[in-house]
Design a protein around this motif. Structure first.
Motif, PDB file in Angstrom:
ATOM      1  N   THR A   1     -36.877 -15.959  -7.931  1.00 51.18           N
ATOM      2  CA  THR A   1     -38.251 -15.555  -7.676  1.00 51.18           C
ATOM      3  C   THR A   1     -38.832 -14.796  -8.862  1.00 51.18           C
ATOM      4  O   THR A   1     -39.946 -15.067  -9.306  1.00 51.18           O
ATOM      5  CB  THR A   1     -38.328 -14.680  -6.409  1.00 51.18           C
ATOM      6  OG1 THR A   1     -37.822 -15.426  -5.312  1.00 51.18           O
ATOM      7  CG2 THR A   1     -39.748 -14.258  -6.120  1.00 51.18           C
ATOM      8  N   PHE A   2     -38.075 -13.851  -9.399  1.00 52.85           N
ATOM      9  CA  PHE A   2     -38.585 -13.023 -10.485  1.00 52.85           C
ATOM     10  C   PHE A   2     -38.550 -13.722 -11.834  1.00 52.85           C
ATOM     11  O   PHE A   2     -39.355 -13.418 -12.712  1.00 52.85           O
ATOM     12  CB  PHE A   2     -37.805 -11.707 -10.571  1.00 52.85           C
ATOM     13  CG  PHE A   2     -38.151 -10.766  -9.456  1.00 52.85           C
ATOM     14  CD1 PHE A   2     -39.430 -10.284  -9.289  1.00 52.85           C
ATOM     15  CD2 PHE A   2     -37.187 -10.369  -8.553  1.00 52.85           C
ATOM     16  CE1 PHE A   2     -39.751  -9.429  -8.249  1.00 52.85           C
ATOM     17  CE2 PHE A   2     -37.483  -9.511  -7.511  1.00 52.85           C
ATOM     18  CZ  PHE A   2     -38.771  -9.042  -7.362  1.00 52.85           C
ATOM     19  N   PHE A   3     -37.629 -14.653 -12.015  1.00 52.50           N
ATOM     20  CA  PHE A   3     -37.486 -15.318 -13.304  1.00 52.50           C
ATOM     21  C   PHE A   3     -37.779 -16.811 -13.198  1.00 52.50           C
ATOM     22  O   PHE A   3     -37.177 -17.619 -13.895  1.00 52.50           O
ATOM     23  CB  PHE A   3     -36.074 -15.084 -13.851  1.00 52.50           C
ATOM     24  CG  PHE A   3     -35.743 -13.640 -14.036  1.00 52.50           C
ATOM     25  CD1 PHE A   3     -36.387 -12.886 -15.002  1.00 52.50           C
ATOM     26  CD2 PHE A   3     -34.807 -13.022 -13.232  1.00 52.50           C
ATOM     27  CE1 PHE A   3     -36.103 -11.549 -15.163  1.00 52.50           C
ATOM     28  CE2 PHE A   3     -34.509 -11.685 -13.392  1.00 52.50           C
ATOM     29  CZ  PHE A   3     -35.154 -10.942 -14.357  1.00 52.50           C
ATOM     30  N   ARG A   4     -38.718 -17.185 -12.330  1.00 51.46           N
ATOM     31  CA  ARG A   4     -38.977 -18.609 -12.109  1.00 51.46           C
ATOM     32  C   ARG A   4     -39.571 -19.279 -13.339  1.00 51.46           C
ATOM     33  O   ARG A   4     -39.273 -20.443 -13.606  1.00 51.46           O
ATOM     34  CB  ARG A   4     -39.840 -18.814 -10.882  1.00 51.46           C
ATOM     35  CG  ARG A   4     -41.192 -18.170 -10.960  1.00 51.46           C
ATOM     36  CD  ARG A   4     -41.958 -18.319  -9.665  1.00 51.46           C
ATOM     37  NE  ARG A   4     -43.157 -17.518  -9.754  1.00 51.46           N
ATOM     38  CZ  ARG A   4     -43.580 -16.725  -8.810  1.00 51.46           C
ATOM     39  NH1 ARG A   4     -42.925 -16.632  -7.700  1.00 51.46           N
ATOM     40  NH2 ARG A   4     -44.671 -16.021  -8.974  1.00 51.46           N
ATOM     41  N   ASN A   5     -40.415 -18.579 -14.097  1.00 58.34           N
ATOM     42  CA  ASN A   5     -40.954 -19.190 -15.314  1.00 58.34           C
ATOM     43  C   ASN A   5     -39.848 -19.477 -16.316  1.00 58.34           C
ATOM     44  O   ASN A   5     -39.802 -20.549 -16.909  1.00 58.34           O
ATOM     45  CB  ASN A   5     -42.008 -18.285 -15.947  1.00 58.34           C
ATOM     46  CG  ASN A   5     -43.358 -18.443 -15.298  1.00 58.34           C
ATOM     47  OD1 ASN A   5     -43.523 -19.214 -14.363  1.00 58.34           O
ATOM     48  ND2 ASN A   5     -44.331 -17.705 -15.786  1.00 58.34           N
ATOM     49  N   GLN A   6     -38.945 -18.513 -16.508  1.00 63.76           N
ATOM     50  CA  GLN A   6     -37.847 -18.717 -17.431  1.00 63.76           C
ATOM     51  C   GLN A   6     -36.924 -19.827 -16.939  1.00 63.76           C
ATOM     52  O   GLN A   6     -36.420 -20.625 -17.735  1.00 63.76           O
ATOM     53  CB  GLN A   6     -37.049 -17.417 -17.634  1.00 63.76           C
ATOM     54  CG  GLN A   6     -37.809 -16.350 -18.384  1.00 63.76           C
ATOM     55  CD  GLN A   6     -38.713 -15.497 -17.502  1.00 63.76           C
ATOM     56  OE1 GLN A   6     -38.981 -15.815 -16.353  1.00 63.76           O
ATOM     57  NE2 GLN A   6     -39.212 -14.405 -18.058  1.00 63.76           N
TER      58      GLN A   6
END
Length: 144
Positions: free
Chosen positions: A49-54
């Protein structure tokens, strides 16, 4: 203002929580397997959820490397790129309590540093247009 617990209170709460966890594991060691599975599933969901772009970038680069020159690569790459654009095009609403430039700037800086989007919608709620602070539109245009 943000209210937080006192440092000794937070430390005491953490110590009590860890004590309860250790006591439960000592009393019934078979629970540790369930705890580990639950912990890692939950941690994985939060991380994605927090690192979905990465994670999407990593998946996109991996797809380009592993499946280059195949008919499978192009549609999947387009799908991942579309999801990436969709995440970045979402709007964040900032409710402005005043028209002060430093307050608006602080909100914009928070969104820029903490969110995955570059689109901020500034909202000031009032009963009618006569109650709108005089400089809110001008200050938002300055920050734009």
């Amino acid at each position: 203002p943000l209210r937080t617990g006192s440092r000794p209170g937070v430390i005491a709460a953490l110590l009590l929580e860890w004590t309860a966890l250790v006591a439960t594991l000592i009393k019934k060691p078979s629970i540790i397997a369930y705890f580990v599975v639950y912990f890692f599933v939950t941690a994985t969901i939060f991380a994605l959820t927090f690192f979905r772009n990465q994670a999407l970038k990593l998946l996109l680069y991996s797809m380009r490397y592993l499946f280059r020159n195949t008919r499978f690569a192009a549609p999947v790459e387009q799908y991942i790129a579309g999801k990436f654009r969709e995440l970045n095009s979402r709007c964040v609403v900032f409710f402005a309590s005043s028209d002060k430039l430093h307050v608006l700037n602080k909100g914009i800086l928070y969104v820029r540093d903490s969110e995955h989007t570059q689109w901020v919608r500034v909202v000031h709620v009032c009963a009618d247009d006569s109650q709108l602070p005089p400089k809110v539109v001008e200050n938002v245009q300055i920050l734009n």
